[in-house]
Motif scaffolding. Structure first.
Motif, short mmCIF file in Angstrom:
data_model
loop_
_atom_site.label_atom_id
_atom_site.label_comp_id
_atom_site.label_asym_id
_atom_site.label_seq_id
_atom_site.Cartn_x
_atom_site.Cartn_y
_atom_site.Cartn_z
N GLY A 1 37.76 78.84 -22.10
CA GLY A 1 38.57 77.94 -21.29
C GLY A 1 39.89 78.62 -20.97
O GLY A 1 40.26 79.62 -21.63
N SER A 2 40.61 78.13 -19.96
CA SER A 2 41.90 78.77 -19.68
C SER A 2 42.96 78.32 -20.68
O SER A 2 43.99 78.97 -20.83
CB SER A 2 42.35 78.55 -18.23
N ASP A 3 42.71 77.21 -21.39
CA ASP A 3 43.63 76.83 -22.47
C ASP A 3 43.84 78.00 -23.43
O ASP A 3 44.94 78.23 -23.92
CB ASP A 3 43.06 75.64 -23.25
N PHE B 1 37.00 78.12 -15.03
CA PHE B 1 35.69 77.78 -14.44
C PHE B 1 35.43 76.27 -14.58
O PHE B 1 34.36 75.80 -14.23
CB PHE B 1 34.57 78.56 -15.18
N SER B 2 36.43 75.53 -15.10
CA SER B 2 36.19 74.11 -15.41
C SER B 2 36.25 73.18 -14.20
O SER B 2 35.74 72.07 -14.27
CB SER B 2 37.24 73.61 -16.41
N LYS B 3 36.90 73.61 -13.14
CA LYS B 3 37.16 72.67 -12.03
C LYS B 3 36.26 73.01 -10.84
O LYS B 3 35.18 72.46 -10.71
CB LYS B 3 38.64 72.71 -11.64
N SER B 4 36.69 73.96 -10.00
CA SER B 4 35.90 74.30 -8.81
C SER B 4 34.52 74.86 -9.19
O SER B 4 33.58 74.78 -8.42
CB SER B 4 36.65 75.31 -7.96
N ARG B 5 34.39 75.44 -10.37
CA ARG B 5 33.15 76.13 -10.72
C ARG B 5 32.24 75.33 -11.64
O ARG B 5 31.29 75.88 -12.22
CB ARG B 5 33.48 77.51 -11.31
N SER B 6 32.53 74.02 -11.78
CA SER B 6 31.62 73.07 -12.45
C SER B 6 31.21 73.44 -13.87
O SER B 6 30.10 73.15 -14.30
CB SER B 6 30.33 72.90 -11.62
N MET B 7 32.08 74.12 -14.61
CA MET B 7 31.67 74.57 -15.94
C MET B 7 32.55 74.05 -17.08
O MET B 7 32.65 74.69 -18.14
CB MET B 7 31.66 76.11 -15.98
N ALA B 8 33.16 72.87 -16.89
CA ALA B 8 34.09 72.36 -17.92
C ALA B 8 33.43 72.33 -19.30
O ALA B 8 34.06 72.66 -20.30
CB ALA B 8 34.59 70.98 -17.52
N GLY B 9 32.16 71.94 -19.35
CA GLY B 9 31.47 71.80 -20.63
C GLY B 9 31.13 73.13 -21.28
O GLY B 9 30.86 73.19 -22.49
N ALA B 10 31.13 74.21 -20.51
CA ALA B 10 30.72 75.51 -21.06
C ALA B 10 31.92 76.33 -21.54
O ALA B 10 31.75 77.32 -22.25
CB ALA B 10 29.93 76.31 -20.03
#
Ligand code: PMP
Length: 352
Positions: free
Chosen positions: A84-86, A207-216
């Motif tokens: 995550g970017s966090d 990758f959590s927003k535009s790239r639909s991968m928040a859960g990954a």
């Protein structure tokens, strides 16, 4: 709290994550996720990785870094992927800030900056936004502190231009400027090209927003090789395997399917314009957002009441209790159908 919890965390207030309801099924517009699931094409890449989880992942994320670097037009040694970017944001606080090199960020922005500063014992200053919720770049010119700015800002969605950010970066050559581009793909202009010119600029994306991968959980930073080397040092001193092999493979798949991502972003931008226009017709003040959310307030109903009434009717948005913004709600832009339900529900609440 146990009697063993270290006193060094006495003043720590953890980040409050948006609700992830387990009981009720909501129209979920509270955590800026994508309404679109991944394409079969993207998922195909992760399937192979699923059968190799007996092995540790490549700690250097070689293939993923190459793919991200290609997308950005930089070299792979100017990129570091994280959980995550966090995580890259926390790494930046750990790597570049201390009691002599303190941090500065707007008073209304992503709430985690403050938490990262606190957990790492870093003194920080919060600079108030202007009355119209804009960042005034003059507040940051030559400030001589490490600067953290979300562009577009959250939760306002208001962007700065590349030339405005360049002014800030140029005027603080002895400090690191971190530009958090979590929401850049929804209409803002990325500052990644500036990393070739300024060795004190770090860009983070997700990758959590535009790239639909928040859960990954996948994010990354891009900056000069020297900055990235520093961040590698932190990564290898905390968790060398911070990006798991399934997520790394999925990330590559998503980047190979960039057309779908672009189409999805365009849909969100269209839905945002539709939603903002409909809310304005109902008397809302809506900030000029370039993100996948809007930030809106109505004179006749408090932010908290609107949040509660929407929740009762099955629509979840995000309300912040901070006094400067408690009149507002942050509403994630979802599918057209979800936005139509939102507008209809607000009309019911306002009885119009
Ligand atoms: N920056 C901003 C401004 C955000 O809103 C978020 C999402 N909550 C993040 C960074 C972190 O996102 P992630 O860790 O999912 O990449």
């Amino acid at each position: 709290m146990s009697r063993f919890f270290s006193k060094k965390y006495d003043g720590l207030t953890p980040y409050t994550a948006g609700e992830q309801p387990k009981d009720t099924k909501y129209v979920k517009l509270n955590t800026n996720e994508s309404p679109f699931s991944l394409s079969e094409n993207a998922v195909k890449y992760a399937k192979e990785a699923l059968f190799k989880t007996n092995l540790y992942p490549d700690p250097d994320c070689t293939a993923l870094h190459r793919e991200i670097a290609d997308m950005l037009g930089v070299s792979p040694d100017e990129v570091l992927a994280t959980n995550g970017s966090d995580e890259i944001l926390n790494f930046a606080f750990m790597a570049f800030c201390d009691k002599e090199h303190t941090a500065v960020f707007p008073n209304i922005t992503y709430g985690f900056y403050k938490v990262f500063a606190e957990i790492n014992g870093i003194p920080y200053e919060e600079i108030p936004l202007k009355d119209d919720f804009r960042i005034d770049i003059n507040d940051y010119i030559g400030i001589n502190k490490n600067i953290f700015i979300a562009n577009p800002n959250a939760p306002t969605g208001i962007p700065l231009s590349v030339s405005e950010i360049e002014e800030i970066v140029k005027s603080n050559p002895e400090n690191v400027v971190v530009i958090d581009e979590a929401y850049i793909d929804f209409g803002g202009e990325s500052c990644v090209p500036l990393i070739k010119k300024y060795d004190n600029l770090l860009i983070t994306q997700t990758f959590s927003k535009s790239r639909s991968m928040a859960g990954a959980r996948l994010g990354f930073g891009s900056g000069s090789k020297e900055l990235i080397d520093d961040l590698y040092k932190i990564k290898y001193s905390t968790n060398p395997y911070n990006v798991n092999s399934i997520t790394a493979a999925l990330g590559i798949g998503v980047l190979k399917d960039d057309l779908t991502i672009k189409e999805n972003c365009n849909k969100i931008i269209k839905n945002r314009e539709y939603t903002a226009a409909e809310l304005e017709k109902l008397g809302f003040y809506v900030t000029n957002s370039a993100a996948n959310f809007i930030f809106a307030r109505h004179e006749k109903i408090s932010g908290l009441t609107l949040y509660e009434e929407l929740k009762k009717r099955g629509v979840l948005v995000r309300h912040f209790s901070k006094k400067e913004i408690c009149d507002f709600n942050r509403i994630t832009i979802g599918s057209k159908k979800e936005m139509e339900i939102l507008i209809k529900t607000i009309k019911d609440i306002l009885e119009v």
